[in-house]
Design a protein around this motif. Sequence first.
Motif, PDB file in Angstrom:
ATOM      1  N   LEU A 187      27.416  18.421  -3.857  1.00  0.00           N
ATOM      2  CA  LEU A 187      26.518  18.686  -2.738  1.00  0.00           C
ATOM      3  C   LEU A 187      26.249  17.423  -1.932  1.00  0.00           C
ATOM      4  CD1 LEU A 187      23.795  20.782  -4.620  1.00  0.00           C
ATOM      5  CD2 LEU A 187      25.626  21.680  -3.167  1.00  0.00           C
ATOM      6  N   THR A 188      25.750  17.624  -0.714  1.00  0.00           N
ATOM      7  CA  THR A 188      25.222  16.532   0.100  1.00  0.00           C
ATOM      8  C   THR A 188      23.844  16.952   0.603  1.00  0.00           C
ATOM      9  OG1 THR A 188      26.046  17.326   2.240  1.00  0.00           O
ATOM     10  CG2 THR A 188      27.559  15.995   0.898  1.00  0.00           C
ATOM     11  N   GLU A 217      23.033  17.504   3.537  1.00  0.00           N
ATOM     12  CA  GLU A 217      23.204  18.528   4.564  1.00  0.00           C
ATOM     13  C   GLU A 217      23.180  19.945   3.988  1.00  0.00           C
ATOM     14  OE1 GLU A 217      26.676  17.748   6.898  1.00  0.00           O
ATOM     15  OE2 GLU A 217      25.550  16.539   8.327  1.00  0.00           O
ATOM     16  N   ASP A 218      23.552  20.086   2.716  1.00  0.00           N
ATOM     17  CA  ASP A 218      23.555  21.411   2.105  1.00  0.00           C
ATOM     18  C   ASP A 218      22.154  21.974   1.964  1.00  0.00           C
ATOM     19  OD1 ASP A 218      26.368  21.913   1.594  1.00  0.00           O
ATOM     20  OD2 ASP A 218      26.274  20.243   0.200  1.00  0.00           O
ATOM     21  N   SER A 243      20.848  23.091   5.975  1.00  0.00           N
ATOM     22  CA  SER A 243      21.399  24.305   6.572  1.00  0.00           C
ATOM     23  C   SER A 243      21.020  25.502   5.715  1.00  0.00           C
ATOM     24  CB  SER A 243      22.929  24.201   6.658  1.00  0.00           C
ATOM     25  OG  SER A 243      23.518  25.467   6.852  1.00  0.00           O
ATOM     26  N   HIS A 259      24.155  27.021   4.176  1.00  0.00           N
ATOM     27  CA  HIS A 259      24.687  26.240   3.064  1.00  0.00           C
ATOM     28  C   HIS A 259      23.783  26.355   1.832  1.00  0.00           C
ATOM     29  CE1 HIS A 259      27.365  23.335   5.606  1.00  0.00           C
ATOM     30  NE2 HIS A 259      27.662  24.610   5.776  1.00  0.00           N
ATOM     31  N   THR A 260      22.479  26.326   2.064  1.00  0.00           N
ATOM     32  CA  THR A 260      21.536  26.415   0.953  1.00  0.00           C
ATOM     33  C   THR A 260      21.658  27.749   0.244  1.00  0.00           C
ATOM     34  OG1 THR A 260      19.978  24.941   2.080  1.00  0.00           O
ATOM     35  CG2 THR A 260      19.106  26.284   0.284  1.00  0.00           C
ATOM     36  N   PHE A 294      24.756  27.793  -1.910  1.00  0.00           N
ATOM     37  CA  PHE A 294      24.515  27.019  -3.123  1.00  0.00           C
ATOM     38  C   PHE A 294      23.647  27.808  -4.099  1.00  0.00           C
ATOM     39  CE2 PHE A 294      21.032  24.279  -4.839  1.00  0.00           C
ATOM     40  CZ  PHE A 294      21.712  23.817  -5.957  1.00  0.00           C
ATOM     41  N   THR A 345      32.099  12.024   2.743  1.00  0.00           N
ATOM     42  CA  THR A 345      30.911  12.147   3.579  1.00  0.00           C
ATOM     43  C   THR A 345      30.490  10.806   4.149  1.00  0.00           C
ATOM     44  OG1 THR A 345      29.615  11.961   1.539  1.00  0.00           O
ATOM     45  CG2 THR A 345      29.985  14.166   2.392  1.00  0.00           C
ATOM     46  N   GLN A 351      24.862  11.764   5.487  1.00  0.00           N
ATOM     47  CA  GLN A 351      24.945  13.068   4.840  1.00  0.00           C
ATOM     48  C   GLN A 351      24.539  13.017   3.363  1.00  0.00           C
ATOM     49  OE1 GLN A 351      29.157  13.475   5.958  1.00  0.00           O
ATOM     50  NE2 GLN A 351      28.621  15.359   7.039  1.00  0.00           N
TER      51      GLN A 351
END
Length: 261
Positions: free
Chosen positions: A96-97, A99-100, A103, A106-107, A110, A133, A137
């Motif tokens: 993960l980063t 940024e996950d 968004s 993205h969340t 996950f 990355t 990020q």
Amino acid sequence: MKRIVFKVGSSVLTETTTIAKERMLNLVSLIAEARKKYEVILVSSGAVAAGYTAVQLNRSMPTSKKVLASVGQPILMSAYKNKFDIYNVTISQILLTEEDFDSRVHTEIFQDIIERTLRHNILPIVNENDISTTPDQLFGDNDQLSAHVAHYTGADLLVILSDIDGYYDSNPKDNPKAQIRKIVTQIKEEELNQKHTPNSQFATGGIVTKLHAAQYIMSKDKEMFLCNGYDLTSAREYLIDGVHNRGTLFTKKQRTSKKES
């Protein structure tokens, strides 16, 4: 069934030129035992340090650090798989980063992956994706990552396994009479603004990043337990036996003496 997130640091998992096999096996044994009582997610550092066991590049150079992470990630996961196989635990890897978590799409992806792995009795092992990355990020340390993972997966408790026994009332390196604060309900600004002091060349945190993680966790009405990752006695006592002998619990909840020694 309660859900917990374990976070383990590089210093616990690796020596300078090798994986710390005995410490990793002890960790795996504890997690296998904990899975009988909790749903467990593991956030693991150690990819860069593991890479350094194979190729000694200068980790202070960003590109070299990415190369070390790319080399070390399969080494780390292979070591985990070999040890979890002893306990018939299937593992998965999730990178993960930051940024996950910024968004919603993205969340939710996950969160869905985590729910499905746990539903199928798979142990998800989470790490930061620092290979492809940019610095913007990244969280930069897995203390912050683990706190976000704990919140967004609805975990009840974050357990940080570190190279210290807990959070002291003063620096134990300077003050031999320093005492562990067993329960912390509030963290002051001056504590959060201390200088970062990682104890390992491969660590990116130190006590300050753990305090920031604890502050985040408490702001979400969750709890964090900080204890020694070299000797897992405190973690086992707290999680399995329900006894709080050592280690620091960060919580905003009113506690009874039930878990106090």
